[in-house]
Design an enzyme around this catalytic site. Sequence first.
Site, PDB file in Angstrom:
ATOM      1  N   THR A  33       0.837  -1.199   0.000  1.00  0.00           N
ATOM      2  CA  THR A  33       0.000   0.000   0.000  1.00  0.00           C
ATOM      3  C   THR A  33       0.873   1.250   0.000  1.00  0.00           C
ATOM      4  OG1 THR A  33      -1.939   1.008   1.055  1.00  0.00           O
ATOM      5  CG2 THR A  33      -0.261   0.125   2.529  1.00  0.00           C
ATOM      6  N   ASN A  34       0.313   2.413   0.327  1.00  0.00           N
ATOM      7  CA  ASN A  34       1.076   3.665   0.397  1.00  0.00           C
ATOM      8  C   ASN A  34       0.597   4.485   1.592  1.00  0.00           C
ATOM      9  OD1 ASN A  34      -1.177   5.449  -0.526  1.00  0.00           O
ATOM     10  ND2 ASN A  34      -0.988   4.138  -2.342  1.00  0.00           N
ATOM     11  N   TYR A  35       1.186   5.670   1.778  1.00  0.00           N
ATOM     12  CA  TYR A  35       0.923   6.463   2.980  1.00  0.00           C
ATOM     13  C   TYR A  35      -0.345   7.310   2.938  1.00  0.00           C
ATOM     14  CZ  TYR A  35       5.553   5.474   4.945  1.00  0.00           C
ATOM     15  OH  TYR A  35       6.636   4.872   5.497  1.00  0.00           O
ATOM     16  N   SER A  36      -1.154   7.195   1.904  1.00  0.00           N
ATOM     17  CA  SER A  36      -2.345   8.047   1.827  1.00  0.00           C
ATOM     18  C   SER A  36      -3.254   7.853   3.036  1.00  0.00           C
ATOM     19  CB  SER A  36      -3.120   7.723   0.547  1.00  0.00           C
ATOM     20  OG  SER A  36      -4.352   8.411   0.560  1.00  0.00           O
ATOM     21  N   ALA A 100      -4.956   7.610  -3.867  1.00  0.00           N
ATOM     22  CA  ALA A 100      -3.590   7.228  -4.232  1.00  0.00           C
ATOM     23  C   ALA A 100      -3.624   5.760  -4.660  1.00  0.00           C
ATOM     24  CB  ALA A 100      -2.653   7.423  -3.046  1.00  0.00           C
TER      25      ALA A 100
END
Length: 226
Positions: A33-36, A100
């Site tokens: 995943t990502n930091y959104s 994101a």
Amino acid sequence: AASVLLPNDLQGCRILVTAGPTREEVDPVRYITNYSSGKMGYAIAEAAAKRGATVTLVTGPTSLQVPDGVKCVPVSSAEEMRSAVLNNFTATDVVIKAAAVADYRPAERGANKLKKKEDELVLRLEKNPDILAELGAQKGERILIGFAAETERLLAHAAEKLQKKNLDMIVANDVSAEGAGFDVDTNIVRFLFADGRVDELELMKKEQVALRLLDQVEKLWKAKQQ
Ligand code: CTP
Ligand code: CA
């Protein structure tokens, strides 16, 4: 209480907002995943509903509460987000893609938990569909707004995405700047328009960015109705 001060200027406008990260499964217990945080997209959905719009929020996993008066469609992977967005696209006047979306997903998803073996493990990834580019290719009379998260050459990269994805407007976001980006309450953004105009906004709260963005949405939407 602040909502009573907002105009009802988006009454009759059907807005689809995407927010948050996507989650791409590696195996039953792991994902990429990502930091959104989802804060920007949720702030837009909340403000749009308060201004009278009919709002659908397609959201990846976040820790945020769904704003009052917003129809929420929770999703996990980019593929699921794509289906949810396409299912709602016909009955939409404006799409705001603040999510994101993970650019890649694991090429194979293990049915069982991966076991620890060799010293090195190579994870093969394959490209996810570009949801916004797909919408751009079939936008009709709709208004499409994207976000561009960049760490360098902000304006050039954002302008290129605006053009390639056939957008009306893109929100360029320098995620490496102090007070901007993923997990903070403020943002420093620029609005780039299809006609070449650029609006530079000062550092402000994401709720404030949302209101400024919706001012532009209202103008673009009204202009299409003439
Ligand atoms: N986007 C999308 N589907 C994807 C990737 C991105 O709909 N698979 C959307 C995002 O929601 C955002 C816009 O496209 O509104 C730009 O996303 P960004 O990650 O900045 O650009 P990319 O086109 O993915 O290019 P890159 O990550 O290489 O900069
Ligand atoms: Ca990307």
